[in-house]
Write an enzyme that holds these catalytic residues in place. Structure first.
Site, PDB file in Angstrom:
ATOM      1  CB  ALA A  11      -1.289  -0.212   1.218  1.00 25.76           C
ATOM      2  N   GLY A  13       3.649   1.491  -1.761  1.00 19.84           N
ATOM      3  CA  GLY A  13       3.984   2.090  -2.872  1.00 19.84           C
ATOM      4  C   GLY A  13       3.200   2.680  -4.463  1.00 19.84           C
ATOM      5  CB  THR A  81       5.391  -7.785 -13.160  1.00 22.15           C
ATOM      6  OG1 THR A  81       6.445  -7.067 -12.527  1.00 22.15           O
ATOM      7  CG2 THR A  81       4.304  -7.190 -13.836  1.00 22.15           C
ATOM      8  CB  ALA A 105      -4.246  -8.390 -14.497  1.00 16.52           C
ATOM      9  N   PRO A 106      -0.836  -9.389 -15.603  1.00 19.00           N
ATOM     10  CG  PRO A 106      -0.130 -10.100 -17.838  1.00 19.00           C
ATOM     11  CD  PRO A 106      -1.009 -10.287 -16.709  1.00 19.00           C
ATOM     12  CG  HIS A 135       7.767  -0.066 -18.276  1.00 16.66           C
ATOM     13  ND1 HIS A 135       7.460  -1.023 -19.009  1.00 16.66           N
ATOM     14  CD2 HIS A 135       6.905   0.284 -17.729  1.00 16.66           C
ATOM     15  CE1 HIS A 135       6.713  -1.580 -19.019  1.00 16.66           C
ATOM     16  NE2 HIS A 135       5.452  -0.839 -18.514  1.00 16.66           N
ATOM     17  CE  LYS A 139       8.055  -3.387 -15.914  1.00 14.40           C
ATOM     18  NZ  LYS A 139       7.056  -3.757 -15.159  1.00 14.40           N
TER      19      LYS A 139
HETATM   20  P1  NAD Z   1       7.199   0.124  -5.477  1.00 16.82           P
HETATM   21  O1  NAD Z   1       8.253  -0.494  -6.219  1.00 16.82           O
HETATM   22  O2  NAD Z   1       6.200   1.545  -5.897  1.00 16.82           O
HETATM   23  O3  NAD Z   1       6.048  -0.376  -4.605  1.00 16.82           O
HETATM   24  C1  NAD Z   1       6.151  -1.592  -4.106  1.00 16.82           C
HETATM   25  C2  NAD Z   1       5.767  -1.642  -2.819  1.00 16.82           C
HETATM   26  O4  NAD Z   1       5.333  -2.810  -2.161  1.00 16.82           O
HETATM   27  C3  NAD Z   1       6.313  -0.854  -1.445  1.00 16.82           C
HETATM   28  O5  NAD Z   1       5.877   0.125  -0.508  1.00 16.82           O
HETATM   29  C4  NAD Z   1       7.082  -1.717  -0.905  1.00 16.82           C
HETATM   30  O6  NAD Z   1       7.379  -1.312  -0.096  1.00 16.82           O
HETATM   31  C5  NAD Z   1       6.255  -3.096  -1.494  1.00 16.82           C
HETATM   32  N1  NAD Z   1       7.056  -4.438  -0.555  1.00 16.82           N
HETATM   33  C6  NAD Z   1       7.774  -5.297  -1.118  1.00 16.82           C
HETATM   34  N2  NAD Z   1       7.967  -6.312  -0.565  1.00 16.82           N
HETATM   35  C7  NAD Z   1       6.915  -6.042   0.138  1.00 16.82           C
HETATM   36  C8  NAD Z   1       6.343  -7.642   0.925  1.00 16.82           C
HETATM   37  N3  NAD Z   1       6.729  -8.457   0.927  1.00 16.82           N
HETATM   38  N4  NAD Z   1       4.796  -6.970   1.639  1.00 16.82           N
HETATM   39  C9  NAD Z   1       4.421  -6.451   1.645  1.00 16.82           C
HETATM   40  N5  NAD Z   1       4.967  -5.472   1.108  1.00 16.82           N
HETATM   41  C10 NAD Z   1       6.039  -5.216   0.229  1.00 16.82           C
HETATM   42  O7  NAD Z   1       6.442  -0.522  -7.176  1.00 16.82           O
HETATM   43  P2  NAD Z   1       5.272   0.027  -8.042  1.00 16.82           P
HETATM   44  O8  NAD Z   1       5.715   0.685  -9.322  1.00 16.82           O
HETATM   45  O9  NAD Z   1       3.538   0.280  -6.951  1.00 16.82           O
HETATM   46  O10 NAD Z   1       5.013  -1.805  -8.519  1.00 16.82           O
HETATM   47  C11 NAD Z   1       4.713  -2.453  -7.314  1.00 16.82           C
HETATM   48  C12 NAD Z   1       4.090  -3.611  -8.793  1.00 16.82           C
HETATM   49  O11 NAD Z   1       3.402  -3.666  -9.932  1.00 16.82           O
HETATM   50  C13 NAD Z   1       5.739  -4.582  -9.707  1.00 16.82           C
HETATM   51  O12 NAD Z   1       6.354  -5.394  -9.904  1.00 16.82           O
HETATM   52  C14 NAD Z   1       5.186  -3.240 -10.557  1.00 16.82           C
HETATM   53  O13 NAD Z   1       5.780  -4.567 -12.068  1.00 16.82           O
HETATM   54  C15 NAD Z   1       3.281  -4.244 -11.080  1.00 16.82           C
HETATM   55  N6  NAD Z   1       2.614  -2.805 -11.680  1.00 16.82           N
HETATM   56  C16 NAD Z   1       1.544  -4.449 -11.861  1.00 16.82           C
HETATM   57  C17 NAD Z   1       0.763  -3.031 -13.192  1.00 16.82           C
HETATM   58  C18 NAD Z   1      -0.766  -3.871 -13.641  1.00 16.82           C
HETATM   59  O14 NAD Z   1      -1.114  -3.460 -14.446  1.00 16.82           O
HETATM   60  N7  NAD Z   1       0.330  -5.599 -13.210  1.00 16.82           N
HETATM   61  C19 NAD Z   1       0.999  -1.780 -13.089  1.00 16.82           C
HETATM   62  C20 NAD Z   1       2.553  -1.107 -12.546  1.00 16.82           C
HETATM   63  C21 NAD Z   1       3.030  -1.760 -11.964  1.00 16.82           C
END
Ligand code: NAD
Length: 247
Positions: A11, A13, A81, A105-106, A135, A139
């Site tokens: 939450a 992130g 992902t 969902a990727p 990106h 990422k």
């Molecule tokens: P981010 O680094 O901003 O956020 C990740 C968050 O997860 C951080 O707050 C971190 O502290 C937390 N975290 C890490 N390990 C954890 C754990 N074991 N338990 C709980 N929290 C944990 O990354 P982001 O940009 O928000 O992206 C997150 C993921 O979503 C990535 O894998 C990214 O590729 C993916 N993503 C997917 C989509 C989609 O449409 N499916 C879109 C954008 C990003």
């Protein structure tokens, strides 16, 4: 009907924060816990009597978190992902017995889902194709989950159309990118970008480019909310938002 009780994991992130806002704004949902690294999201979901857990964390814990979601009675909506095709198949077997479903969902952006679909359709007629995904530098994984999924869809479409699996020109040379399911994928990581993908198809004397640009992370939220609403109603595993949009 009662509101859907939602836990967001990751939450703090970029995606997690956007999801927290979207769930709070949704009339049929209630945010019951916002968890991150320091929290036990399974415990939080249990004590709050949650219906769904959304996970946007990091690829290194994607599989572990998916399994932990399955320890609960909650639906899972996973945007993290890093899942391989084998991971998805393993989870599919485990998810079959569940009352509530798991969505992996990727890409939750509806335009990106359309881009993948159109690219697969076009590759049936124009089989020479490469993918450039672009990106932001934060990422961690490359190629992106969307690029992997697009390559898989293109390969499937070409196979169904009875087209051979010709090797890409210059396969194995680093500048030609990574070959995924017979498709060259090129990854760009650059400040100023958010999430973009171009699929270029080549034919005699012509090219066709199919491009999707994510301009804001808000683009992912209608797909995330749709995933939550659908997965609390069904068991099993769904891979890709297209399965929900086009079934
Ligand atoms: P981010 O680094 O901003 O956020 C990740 C968050 O997860 C951080 O707050 C971190 O502290 C937390 N975290 C890490 N390990 C954890 C754990 N074991 N338990 C709980 N929290 C944990 O990354 P982001 O940009 O928000 O992206 C997150 C993921 O979503 C990535 O894998 C990214 O590729 C993916 N993503 C997917 C989509 C989609 O449409 N499916 C879109 C954008 C990003």
């Amino acid at each position: 009907m009662e509101n859907i009780r939602v836990v967001v994991n990751g939450a703090k992130g970029r995606m997690g924060q956007e999801t927290v806002k979207a769930v709070e704004a949704a009339e049929d949902m209630r945010l019951v816990a916002a968890c991150d690294l320091a929290d036990d999201f399974v415990e939080a979901a249990r004590s709050a009597g949650a219906d769904a857990i959304v996970d946007f964390t990091v690829p290194s814990v994607a599989m572990e978190n998916a399994r932990r979601i399955m320890e609960t009675d909650c639906a899972g909506v996973i945007g993290t992902t890093g899942f391989t095709a084998e991971d998805v198949e393993k989870l599919r077997g485990e998810a079959e017995r569940r009352e509530k479903g798991i969505l992996i969902a990727p890409n939750f952006a509806i335009g990106a889902v359309l881009m993948m679909r159109f690219a697969a359709e076009a590759a049936r007629v124009m089989p020479d194709v490469e993918i450039i995904e672009l990106h932001h530098p934060g990422k961690v994984d490359a190629p992106s989950g969307t690029a992997l999924k697009t390559a898989a869809l293109i390969a499937e479409a070409k196979e169904k159309a009875g087209l051979g699996t010709a090797k890409p020109v210059g396969e194995g040379q680093a500048p030609r990118g990574m070959v995924v399911d017979g498709v060259c994928v090129h990854s760009v990581r650059l400040t100023g970008l958010l999430a973009h993908q171009e699929v270029i198809l080549g034919g005699e004397g012509q090219t066709l480019s199919i491009r999707h640009d994510t301009i804001s992370r808000a683009s992912f939220m209608p797909g995330v909310l749709l995933g939550i609403r659908e997965m609390v109603k069904r068991g099993g595993l769904v891979y890709g938002l297209d399965s929900l949009l086009f079934e």
